[in-house]
Design a protein around this motif. Structure first.
Motif, PDB file in Angstrom:
ATOM      1  N   ASP A 175      -3.323  -2.481 -13.108  1.00 46.38           N
ATOM      2  CA  ASP A 175      -3.623  -3.909 -13.124  1.00 46.38           C
ATOM      3  C   ASP A 175      -4.431  -4.325 -11.897  1.00 46.38           C
ATOM      4  N   TYR A 176      -4.188  -3.676 -10.749  1.00 50.06           N
ATOM      5  CA  TYR A 176      -4.978  -4.024  -9.569  1.00 50.06           C
ATOM      6  C   TYR A 176      -6.357  -3.374  -9.609  1.00 50.06           C
ATOM      7  N   LEU A 177      -6.445  -2.170 -10.139  1.00 49.26           N
ATOM      8  CA  LEU A 177      -7.740  -1.497 -10.229  1.00 49.26           C
ATOM      9  C   LEU A 177      -8.708  -2.252 -11.133  1.00 49.26           C
ATOM     10  N   ARG A 178      -8.185  -3.027 -12.073  1.00 51.94           N
ATOM     11  CA  ARG A 178      -9.062  -3.855 -12.898  1.00 51.94           C
ATOM     12  C   ARG A 178      -9.703  -4.960 -12.061  1.00 51.94           C
ATOM     13  N   ILE A 179      -9.020  -5.373 -10.993  1.00 52.96           N
ATOM     14  CA  ILE A 179      -9.555  -6.406 -10.102  1.00 52.96           C
ATOM     15  C   ILE A 179     -10.473  -5.778  -9.061  1.00 52.96           C
ATOM     16  N   ASN A 180     -10.010  -4.686  -8.460  1.00 52.72           N
ATOM     17  CA  ASN A 180     -10.771  -3.995  -7.420  1.00 52.72           C
ATOM     18  C   ASN A 180     -10.785  -2.505  -7.736  1.00 52.72           C
ATOM     19  N   LEU A 227       0.807  -1.225   0.000  1.00 56.17           N
ATOM     20  CA  LEU A 227       0.000   0.000   0.000  1.00 56.17           C
ATOM     21  C   LEU A 227       0.840   1.276   0.000  1.00 56.17           C
ATOM     22  N   LEU A 228       2.156   1.156   0.137  1.00 55.03           N
ATOM     23  CA  LEU A 228       3.011   2.346   0.184  1.00 55.03           C
ATOM     24  C   LEU A 228       4.022   2.395  -0.954  1.00 55.03           C
ATOM     25  N   ARG A 229       4.457   1.270  -1.435  1.00 53.61           N
ATOM     26  CA  ARG A 229       5.512   1.219  -2.453  1.00 53.61           C
ATOM     27  C   ARG A 229       5.016   1.768  -3.794  1.00 53.61           C
ATOM     28  N   ASP A 230       5.860   2.531  -4.452  1.00 52.46           N
ATOM     29  CA  ASP A 230       5.560   3.066  -5.789  1.00 52.46           C
ATOM     30  C   ASP A 230       4.231   3.818  -5.833  1.00 52.46           C
ATOM     31  N   GLY A 231       3.994   4.611  -4.811  1.00 49.53           N
ATOM     32  CA  GLY A 231       2.757   5.379  -4.749  1.00 49.53           C
ATOM     33  C   GLY A 231       1.552   4.563  -4.335  1.00 49.53           C
ATOM     34  N   GLY A 232       1.791   3.321  -3.936  1.00 46.14           N
ATOM     35  CA  GLY A 232       0.701   2.420  -3.528  1.00 46.14           C
ATOM     36  C   GLY A 232       0.307   1.516  -4.673  1.00 46.14           C
ATOM     37  N   GLU A 233       0.653   0.235  -4.555  1.00 46.57           N
ATOM     38  CA  GLU A 233       0.355  -0.699  -5.646  1.00 46.57           C
ATOM     39  C   GLU A 233      -1.142  -0.880  -5.845  1.00 46.57           C
ATOM     40  N   GLN A 234      -1.933  -0.540  -4.831  1.00 47.45           N
ATOM     41  CA  GLN A 234      -3.392  -0.647  -4.966  1.00 47.45           C
ATOM     42  C   GLN A 234      -3.948   0.345  -5.983  1.00 47.45           C
TER      43      GLN A 234
END
Length: 218
Positions: free
Chosen positions: A46-51, A35-42
Protein backbone atom coordinates in the motif's frame (compact mmCIF):
# COMPACT_ATOMS: atom_id res chain seq x y z
CA UNK A 1 -7.45 17.81 1.39
CA UNK A 2 -4.67 19.41 3.41
CA UNK A 3 -1.00 18.53 3.32
CA UNK A 4 -0.12 15.00 4.37
CA UNK A 5 3.41 13.96 5.29
CA UNK A 6 4.36 10.30 5.38
CA UNK A 7 7.15 10.33 7.92
CA UNK A 8 9.20 8.23 10.34
CA UNK A 9 10.18 9.99 13.52
CA UNK A 10 13.85 9.00 13.33
CA UNK A 11 14.29 9.66 9.61
CA UNK A 12 16.56 12.65 9.11
CA UNK A 13 15.03 13.26 5.67
CA UNK A 14 11.57 13.41 7.24
CA UNK A 15 12.99 15.62 10.02
CA UNK A 16 14.14 18.10 7.33
CA UNK A 17 10.72 18.39 5.79
CA UNK A 18 9.03 18.77 9.18
CA UNK A 19 11.38 21.68 9.97
CA UNK A 20 10.64 23.37 6.64
CA UNK A 21 6.89 23.00 7.11
CA UNK A 22 7.16 24.41 10.63
CA UNK A 23 9.30 27.39 9.59
CA UNK A 24 6.75 28.23 6.91
CA UNK A 25 3.89 27.70 9.40
CA UNK A 26 2.14 25.21 7.14
CA UNK A 27 -0.39 22.90 8.76
CA UNK A 28 0.14 19.23 7.95
CA UNK A 29 -0.98 15.78 9.01
CA UNK A 30 1.64 13.15 9.76
CA UNK A 31 1.00 9.59 8.66
CA UNK A 32 3.71 7.44 10.27
CA UNK A 33 5.61 4.83 8.29
CA UNK A 34 7.66 2.64 10.62
CA UNK A 35 10.91 1.73 8.87
CA UNK A 36 11.64 -1.30 11.09
CA UNK A 37 8.31 -2.82 12.11
CA UNK A 38 7.04 -5.84 10.15
CA UNK A 39 10.05 -5.85 7.87
CA UNK A 40 9.67 -2.11 7.27
CA UNK A 41 6.28 -0.61 6.50
CA UNK A 42 7.88 1.34 3.65
CA UNK A 43 8.12 -1.97 1.78
CA UNK A 44 4.41 -2.77 2.11
CA UNK A 45 2.37 -2.77 -1.08
CA UNK A 46 0.00 0.00 0.00
CA UNK A 47 2.89 2.39 0.64
CA UNK A 48 4.79 1.39 -2.50
CA UNK A 49 1.76 2.48 -4.51
CA UNK A 50 2.33 5.97 -3.07
CA UNK A 51 6.13 5.98 -3.22
CA UNK A 52 7.60 3.27 -5.47
CA UNK A 53 11.07 3.80 -3.96
CA UNK A 54 9.82 2.69 -0.58
CA UNK A 55 11.38 5.67 1.18
CA UNK A 56 10.26 8.48 3.45
CA UNK A 57 9.29 11.23 3.36
CA UNK A 58 6.42 11.50 0.94
CA UNK A 59 4.38 14.70 0.87
CA UNK A 60 0.90 15.00 -0.59
CA UNK A 61 -0.39 18.48 -1.37
CA UNK A 62 -3.83 18.31 -2.90
CA UNK A 63 -3.53 15.78 -5.70
CA UNK A 64 0.24 16.10 -6.01
CA UNK A 65 2.53 13.41 -4.61
CA UNK A 66 6.10 14.54 -3.95
CA UNK A 67 9.10 12.43 -2.95
CA UNK A 68 12.74 13.12 -2.03
CA UNK A 69 13.26 15.64 0.76
CA UNK A 70 15.31 18.08 -1.33
CA UNK A 71 12.64 18.24 -4.03
CA UNK A 72 9.89 18.57 -1.43
CA UNK A 73 11.62 21.46 0.33
CA UNK A 74 12.36 23.25 -2.95
CA UNK A 75 8.67 22.82 -3.83
CA UNK A 76 7.62 24.30 -0.50
CA UNK A 77 9.97 27.23 -1.08
CA UNK A 78 8.38 27.95 -4.46
CA UNK A 79 4.74 27.42 -3.53
CA UNK A 80 4.89 28.82 0.01
CA UNK A 81 7.64 31.44 -0.37
CA UNK A 82 7.27 33.21 2.99
CA UNK A 83 9.27 33.04 5.15
CA UNK A 84 12.01 32.28 2.65
CA UNK A 85 14.54 29.49 3.14
CA UNK A 86 16.81 30.79 0.37
CA UNK A 87 18.57 34.19 0.36
CA UNK A 88 17.95 36.85 -2.27
CA UNK A 89 21.23 36.95 -4.20
CA UNK A 90 22.16 34.31 -6.76
CA UNK A 91 25.60 33.82 -5.20
CA UNK A 92 24.18 33.29 -1.73
CA UNK A 93 21.60 30.87 -3.12
CA UNK A 94 24.35 28.87 -4.83
CA UNK A 95 26.35 28.77 -1.58
CA UNK A 96 23.28 27.69 0.40
CA UNK A 97 22.51 24.92 -2.08
CA UNK A 98 26.15 23.77 -1.98
CA UNK A 99 25.86 23.31 1.79
CA UNK A 100 22.59 21.46 1.30
CA UNK A 101 24.13 19.08 -1.21
CA UNK A 102 27.20 18.50 0.97
CA UNK A 103 24.84 17.17 3.63
CA UNK A 104 22.18 15.53 1.49
CA UNK A 105 24.46 13.99 -1.15
CA UNK A 106 27.86 13.47 0.51
CA UNK A 107 27.11 12.66 4.17
CA UNK A 108 23.59 11.34 4.56
CA UNK A 109 23.52 8.65 1.83
CA UNK A 110 26.55 6.89 3.37
CA UNK A 111 24.93 6.77 6.80
CA UNK A 112 21.26 6.21 6.15
CA UNK A 113 19.32 3.22 7.42
CA UNK A 114 19.65 1.14 4.24
CA UNK A 115 23.45 1.41 4.27
CA UNK A 116 23.79 0.66 7.98
CA UNK A 117 21.48 -2.34 7.65
CA UNK A 118 23.54 -3.64 4.74
CA UNK A 119 26.77 -3.27 6.71
CA UNK A 120 25.24 -5.18 9.59
CA UNK A 121 23.28 -7.90 7.82
CA UNK A 122 25.22 -8.58 4.63
CA UNK A 123 28.81 -7.73 5.51
CA UNK A 124 28.78 -8.55 9.23
CA UNK A 125 30.05 -5.06 10.02
CA UNK A 126 28.04 -4.72 13.23
CA UNK A 127 31.09 -3.76 15.32
CA UNK A 128 32.28 -1.30 12.68
CA UNK A 129 28.96 0.54 12.27
CA UNK A 130 29.86 3.26 14.74
CA UNK A 131 33.31 3.83 13.23
CA UNK A 132 31.81 3.94 9.73
CA UNK A 133 29.12 6.42 10.74
CA UNK A 134 31.45 8.78 12.58
CA UNK A 135 34.12 8.60 9.86
CA UNK A 136 31.76 10.09 7.27
CA UNK A 137 30.43 12.64 9.75
CA UNK A 138 34.02 13.70 10.45
CA UNK A 139 34.85 14.02 6.74
CA UNK A 140 31.72 15.96 5.86
CA UNK A 141 31.59 18.20 8.92
CA UNK A 142 35.29 19.09 8.57
CA UNK A 143 34.62 20.51 5.11
CA UNK A 144 31.42 22.17 6.23
CA UNK A 145 33.07 23.83 9.24
CA UNK A 146 35.77 25.28 6.97
CA UNK A 147 33.18 26.60 4.51
CA UNK A 148 31.31 28.28 7.36
CA UNK A 149 34.54 29.87 8.61
CA UNK A 150 35.38 31.15 5.14
CA UNK A 151 31.96 32.78 4.84
CA UNK A 152 32.19 34.50 8.26
CA UNK A 153 29.42 32.44 9.81
CA UNK A 154 28.24 33.96 13.10
CA UNK A 155 27.21 30.65 14.67
CA UNK A 156 23.50 31.49 14.63
CA UNK A 157 22.76 29.87 11.28
CA UNK A 158 24.69 28.77 8.20
CA UNK A 159 24.13 32.13 6.51
CA UNK A 160 22.88 35.29 8.19
CA UNK A 161 20.91 35.44 11.42
CA UNK A 162 17.84 33.38 10.57
CA UNK A 163 17.37 29.75 9.60
CA UNK A 164 17.72 28.86 5.94
CA UNK A 165 17.61 25.77 3.80
CA UNK A 166 21.11 24.67 4.83
CA UNK A 167 20.10 24.71 8.51
CA UNK A 168 17.02 22.65 7.68
CA UNK A 169 19.34 19.94 6.36
CA UNK A 170 22.14 20.38 8.89
CA UNK A 171 20.22 20.10 12.17
CA UNK A 172 18.90 16.54 11.59
CA UNK A 173 22.40 15.42 10.58
CA UNK A 174 23.87 16.82 13.80
CA UNK A 175 21.03 15.29 15.80
CA UNK A 176 21.90 11.86 14.44
CA UNK A 177 25.63 12.40 14.92
CA UNK A 178 24.98 13.11 18.59
CA UNK A 179 22.71 10.07 18.84
CA UNK A 180 25.57 7.94 17.49
CA UNK A 181 28.01 9.57 19.95
CA UNK A 182 30.20 11.09 17.26
CA UNK A 183 32.78 13.54 18.58
CA UNK A 184 31.76 17.14 17.84
CA UNK A 185 34.40 19.23 19.67
CA UNK A 186 36.24 19.99 16.39
CA UNK A 187 33.17 21.72 14.97
CA UNK A 188 32.39 24.76 17.15
CA UNK A 189 30.46 26.69 14.49
CA UNK A 190 28.33 23.68 13.60
CA UNK A 191 27.69 23.02 17.29
CA UNK A 192 26.69 26.64 17.94
CA UNK A 193 24.27 26.58 15.02
CA UNK A 194 22.71 23.42 16.43
CA UNK A 195 22.35 24.92 19.91
CA UNK A 196 20.74 28.06 18.50
CA UNK A 197 18.36 26.32 16.11
CA UNK A 198 17.20 23.77 18.66
CA UNK A 199 15.94 26.59 20.86
CA UNK A 200 13.50 27.58 18.11
CA UNK A 201 10.05 26.02 18.04
CA UNK A 202 10.18 25.12 14.33
CA UNK A 203 13.17 22.85 14.97
CA UNK A 204 12.20 21.64 18.43
CA UNK A 205 8.68 20.65 17.38
CA UNK A 206 10.12 18.73 14.41
CA UNK A 207 12.53 16.71 16.58
CA UNK A 208 12.10 12.93 16.64
CA UNK A 209 11.08 12.73 20.30
CA UNK A 210 8.20 15.16 19.67
CA UNK A 211 6.56 13.17 16.86
CA UNK A 212 3.29 11.24 17.25
CA UNK A 213 5.04 7.99 16.31
CA UNK A 214 8.02 8.51 18.64
CA UNK A 215 8.94 5.53 20.76
CA UNK A 216 9.98 5.93 24.38
CA UNK A 217 13.60 4.88 23.89
CA UNK A 218 15.44 6.88 21.24
Amino acid sequence: MGIILYSYYRSSASFRVRIALNIKRIDYEIRPVHLLRDGGEQHHEDYLRINPQGLVPTLIDGGAVLTQSSAIIEYLEEVYPTPALLPESALDRAYMRALVQLIACDIHPLNNLRVLQYLKEKLNYDDAQHAWYCHWIQKGFSALELLLEQHDCNGLSCLGNGPGMADVFLIPQIYNALRFNCEMHEFPLISHIYENCMQQSAFLNAAPENQPDAEKAL
